[in-house]
Design a protein around this motif. Sequence first.
Motif, PDB file in Angstrom:
ATOM      1  N   LYS A 270       0.815  -1.217   0.000  1.00  0.00           N
ATOM      2  CA  LYS A 270       0.000   0.000   0.000  1.00  0.00           C
ATOM      3  C   LYS A 270       0.853   1.274   0.000  1.00  0.00           C
ATOM      4  O   LYS A 270       0.601   2.209  -0.773  1.00  0.00           O
ATOM      5  CB  LYS A 270      -0.918  -0.018   1.227  1.00  0.00           C
ATOM      6  CG  LYS A 270      -1.998   1.054   1.205  1.00  0.00           C
ATOM      7  CD  LYS A 270      -2.932   0.843   0.014  1.00  0.00           C
ATOM      8  CE  LYS A 270      -4.096   1.805   0.029  1.00  0.00           C
ATOM      9  NZ  LYS A 270      -5.266   1.311   0.706  1.00  0.00           N
ATOM     10  N   GLN A 273       2.408   1.744  -3.291  1.00  0.00           N
ATOM     11  CA  GLN A 273       1.345   2.062  -4.256  1.00  0.00           C
ATOM     12  C   GLN A 273       1.015   3.556  -4.243  1.00  0.00           C
ATOM     13  O   GLN A 273       0.886   4.189  -5.298  1.00  0.00           O
ATOM     14  CB  GLN A 273       0.056   1.299  -3.892  1.00  0.00           C
ATOM     15  CG  GLN A 273      -0.010  -0.117  -4.401  1.00  0.00           C
ATOM     16  CD  GLN A 273      -1.379  -0.716  -4.107  1.00  0.00           C
ATOM     17  OE1 GLN A 273      -2.025  -0.380  -3.119  1.00  0.00           O
ATOM     18  NE2 GLN A 273      -1.824  -1.613  -4.971  1.00  0.00           N
ATOM     19  N   ARG A 306     -10.161  -0.799 -12.044  1.00  0.00           N
ATOM     20  CA  ARG A 306     -10.520  -1.639 -10.881  1.00  0.00           C
ATOM     21  C   ARG A 306      -9.628  -1.308  -9.689  1.00  0.00           C
ATOM     22  O   ARG A 306     -10.093  -1.209  -8.556  1.00  0.00           O
ATOM     23  CB  ARG A 306     -10.382  -3.128 -11.228  1.00  0.00           C
ATOM     24  CG  ARG A 306     -11.629  -3.741 -11.851  1.00  0.00           C
ATOM     25  CD  ARG A 306     -11.666  -5.255 -11.698  1.00  0.00           C
ATOM     26  NE  ARG A 306     -10.443  -5.917 -12.144  1.00  0.00           N
ATOM     27  CZ  ARG A 306     -10.190  -6.251 -13.408  1.00  0.00           C
ATOM     28  NH1 ARG A 306     -11.072  -5.962 -14.352  1.00  0.00           N
ATOM     29  NH2 ARG A 306      -9.070  -6.855 -13.734  1.00  0.00           N
ATOM     30  N   LEU A 307      -8.326  -1.166  -9.977  1.00  0.00           N
ATOM     31  CA  LEU A 307      -7.364  -0.859  -8.903  1.00  0.00           C
ATOM     32  C   LEU A 307      -7.713   0.477  -8.245  1.00  0.00           C
ATOM     33  O   LEU A 307      -7.786   0.576  -7.014  1.00  0.00           O
ATOM     34  CB  LEU A 307      -5.943  -0.787  -9.480  1.00  0.00           C
ATOM     35  CG  LEU A 307      -4.846  -0.278  -8.540  1.00  0.00           C
ATOM     36  CD1 LEU A 307      -4.595  -1.267  -7.407  1.00  0.00           C
ATOM     37  CD2 LEU A 307      -3.545  -0.020  -9.291  1.00  0.00           C
ATOM     38  N   ALA A 309     -10.499   2.103  -8.202  1.00  0.00           N
ATOM     39  CA  ALA A 309     -11.828   2.143  -7.581  1.00  0.00           C
ATOM     40  C   ALA A 309     -11.737   1.870  -6.079  1.00  0.00           C
ATOM     41  O   ALA A 309     -12.483   2.449  -5.278  1.00  0.00           O
ATOM     42  CB  ALA A 309     -12.750   1.120  -8.248  1.00  0.00           C
ATOM     43  N   ASP A 310     -10.814   0.973  -5.705  1.00  0.00           N
ATOM     44  CA  ASP A 310     -10.663   0.621  -4.277  1.00  0.00           C
ATOM     45  C   ASP A 310      -9.455   1.293  -3.630  1.00  0.00           C
ATOM     46  O   ASP A 310      -9.033   0.909  -2.544  1.00  0.00           O
ATOM     47  CB  ASP A 310     -10.499  -0.905  -4.136  1.00  0.00           C
ATOM     48  CG  ASP A 310     -11.688  -1.647  -4.721  1.00  0.00           C
ATOM     49  OD1 ASP A 310     -12.810  -1.139  -4.568  1.00  0.00           O
ATOM     50  OD2 ASP A 310     -11.480  -2.708  -5.334  1.00  0.00           O
ATOM     51  N   PHE A 311      -8.911   2.266  -4.304  1.00  0.00           N
ATOM     52  CA  PHE A 311      -7.639   2.873  -3.899  1.00  0.00           C
ATOM     53  C   PHE A 311      -7.898   3.990  -2.889  1.00  0.00           C
ATOM     54  O   PHE A 311      -8.509   5.011  -3.223  1.00  0.00           O
ATOM     55  CB  PHE A 311      -6.983   3.451  -5.160  1.00  0.00           C
ATOM     56  CG  PHE A 311      -5.484   3.517  -5.112  1.00  0.00           C
ATOM     57  CD1 PHE A 311      -4.741   2.507  -4.534  1.00  0.00           C
ATOM     58  CD2 PHE A 311      -4.812   4.600  -5.665  1.00  0.00           C
ATOM     59  CE1 PHE A 311      -3.355   2.563  -4.524  1.00  0.00           C
ATOM     60  CE2 PHE A 311      -3.429   4.671  -5.652  1.00  0.00           C
ATOM     61  CZ  PHE A 311      -2.700   3.649  -5.076  1.00  0.00           C
ATOM     62  N   THR A 312      -7.459   3.817  -1.650  1.00  0.00           N
ATOM     63  CA  THR A 312      -7.661   4.859  -0.634  1.00  0.00           C
ATOM     64  C   THR A 312      -6.411   5.028   0.215  1.00  0.00           C
ATOM     65  O   THR A 312      -5.600   4.103   0.332  1.00  0.00           O
ATOM     66  CB  THR A 312      -8.833   4.500   0.309  1.00  0.00           C
ATOM     67  OG1 THR A 312      -8.591   3.197   0.860  1.00  0.00           O
ATOM     68  CG2 THR A 312     -10.158   4.531  -0.409  1.00  0.00           C
ATOM     69  N   GLU A 314      -4.822   5.932   4.119  1.00  0.00           N
ATOM     70  CA  GLU A 314      -5.250   5.616   5.489  1.00  0.00           C
ATOM     71  C   GLU A 314      -5.993   6.793   6.116  1.00  0.00           C
ATOM     72  O   GLU A 314      -6.975   6.628   6.813  1.00  0.00           O
ATOM     73  CB  GLU A 314      -4.026   5.239   6.340  1.00  0.00           C
ATOM     74  CG  GLU A 314      -3.485   3.861   5.995  1.00  0.00           C
ATOM     75  CD  GLU A 314      -2.267   3.495   6.826  1.00  0.00           C
ATOM     76  OE1 GLU A 314      -1.955   4.222   7.780  1.00  0.00           O
ATOM     77  OE2 GLU A 314      -1.640   2.473   6.507  1.00  0.00           O
ATOM     78  N   GLU A 321      -7.895  12.275  -3.368  1.00  0.00           N
ATOM     79  CA  GLU A 321      -9.162  11.848  -3.981  1.00  0.00           C
ATOM     80  C   GLU A 321      -9.425  12.608  -5.275  1.00  0.00           C
ATOM     81  O   GLU A 321      -9.902  12.035  -6.263  1.00  0.00           O
ATOM     82  CB  GLU A 321     -10.319  12.053  -2.990  1.00  0.00           C
ATOM     83  CG  GLU A 321     -10.301  11.109  -1.790  1.00  0.00           C
ATOM     84  CD  GLU A 321     -10.349   9.638  -2.180  1.00  0.00           C
ATOM     85  OE1 GLU A 321     -11.023   9.298  -3.189  1.00  0.00           O
ATOM     86  OE2 GLU A 321      -9.706   8.817  -1.497  1.00  0.00           O
ATOM     87  N   LYS A 324      -7.080  11.236  -7.899  1.00  0.00           N
ATOM     88  CA  LYS A 324      -7.529   9.897  -8.332  1.00  0.00           C
ATOM     89  C   LYS A 324      -8.719  10.012  -9.294  1.00  0.00           C
ATOM     90  O   LYS A 324      -8.756   9.335 -10.331  1.00  0.00           O
ATOM     91  CB  LYS A 324      -7.910   9.074  -7.092  1.00  0.00           C
ATOM     92  CG  LYS A 324      -8.222   7.624  -7.408  1.00  0.00           C
ATOM     93  CD  LYS A 324      -8.562   6.831  -6.160  1.00  0.00           C
ATOM     94  CE  LYS A 324      -9.975   7.079  -5.726  1.00  0.00           C
ATOM     95  NZ  LYS A 324     -10.436   6.132  -4.693  1.00  0.00           N
TER      96      LYS A 324
END
Length: 340
Positions: A270, A273, A306-307, A309-312, A314, A321, A324
């Motif tokens: 993470k 990333q 897809r990657l 979409a769930d990328f956040t 902490e 945001e 992204k």
Amino acid sequence: MKGLFKSKPKTPADLVRQTRDLLIFVDHGGPDTKESKRDEKMTELGKHMRDLKQVLYGDSESEPVAEACAQLTQEFFRENTLRLVIVCLPKLNLETRKDATQVVANLQRQQVQSKLIACDYLEKNIDLMDILVTGYEDSDLALHYGAMLRECIRHQSVAKYVLESEHMKKFFDYIQFPNFDIASDAAATFKELLTRHKSTVAEFLSKNYDWFFEAYNSKLLASDNYITRRQAVKLLGDILLDRSNSAVMTRYVCSRDNLRILMNLLRNSKSIQIEAFHVFKLFAANQNKPPDIVGILVTNRSKLLRLFADFTTEKEDEQFEADKAQVIKEIAALEPKDRP
């Protein structure tokens, strides 16, 4: 009685002169020197180095006095005291090395009549940087020489010398030393060299683009060491996002090899990333993408969307945001380009 008072320095300049004499003794003391005499001189040198540090830093009871610091600095650079400290460092004991390192570091910031005279001295004795950089190859001296080096490259002309020397190539190996403390110290110096003096860094990267990024990609971003990879991708983002390096950034994001490396890093842990994303977004934001870049992004569009979409992160981060969302929009709208 006369001899007793002779050894007690009266002024900061006296203290420097007596330290210099002791360093000359340490440097030239031959095999005939009695061990007891040598030990006595080393103890005296240790005390003098502590006294120099006290003048420059003050102590728990008093702040440093500007006039005393100026006198000390002027005398230090009037002759070759700095060279003697650096050359003699291997012969000093650990505590004296630590004090000497702090003295050299502080002197880089001391002004005499509004001038950083350390800079003038180093420009005339630039070969001292060769000793400091290669000091990373000696585990006993690496952290001392490394700390001195980082302070010396606060001077732009000194940093330029190191950047343009063959030593820059050595940092790619120093950063990967198995000794964690030395590798981390080398990484800190490397970062300082590549971020402090904007115009010098931009010129260096433009002139040395090919070999530098080839080494950066193959040795640091592809390293087996997690910490090396993470630090390298974070620094890459800092370099490319700096406005001074806009020409270098434009060139970097037009390379499909660079894009592939960043996409691989997006599959890492993470924290890597997140750092990789800050570089990847530059590829997505480029309004003049070459056809092969567009082709790679289109081919991998569904995986990337897809990657992300769930990328956040902490912690909630509005800028992240927004970035992204923009990257997702850019990739979703891509159409394949015909190659010219």
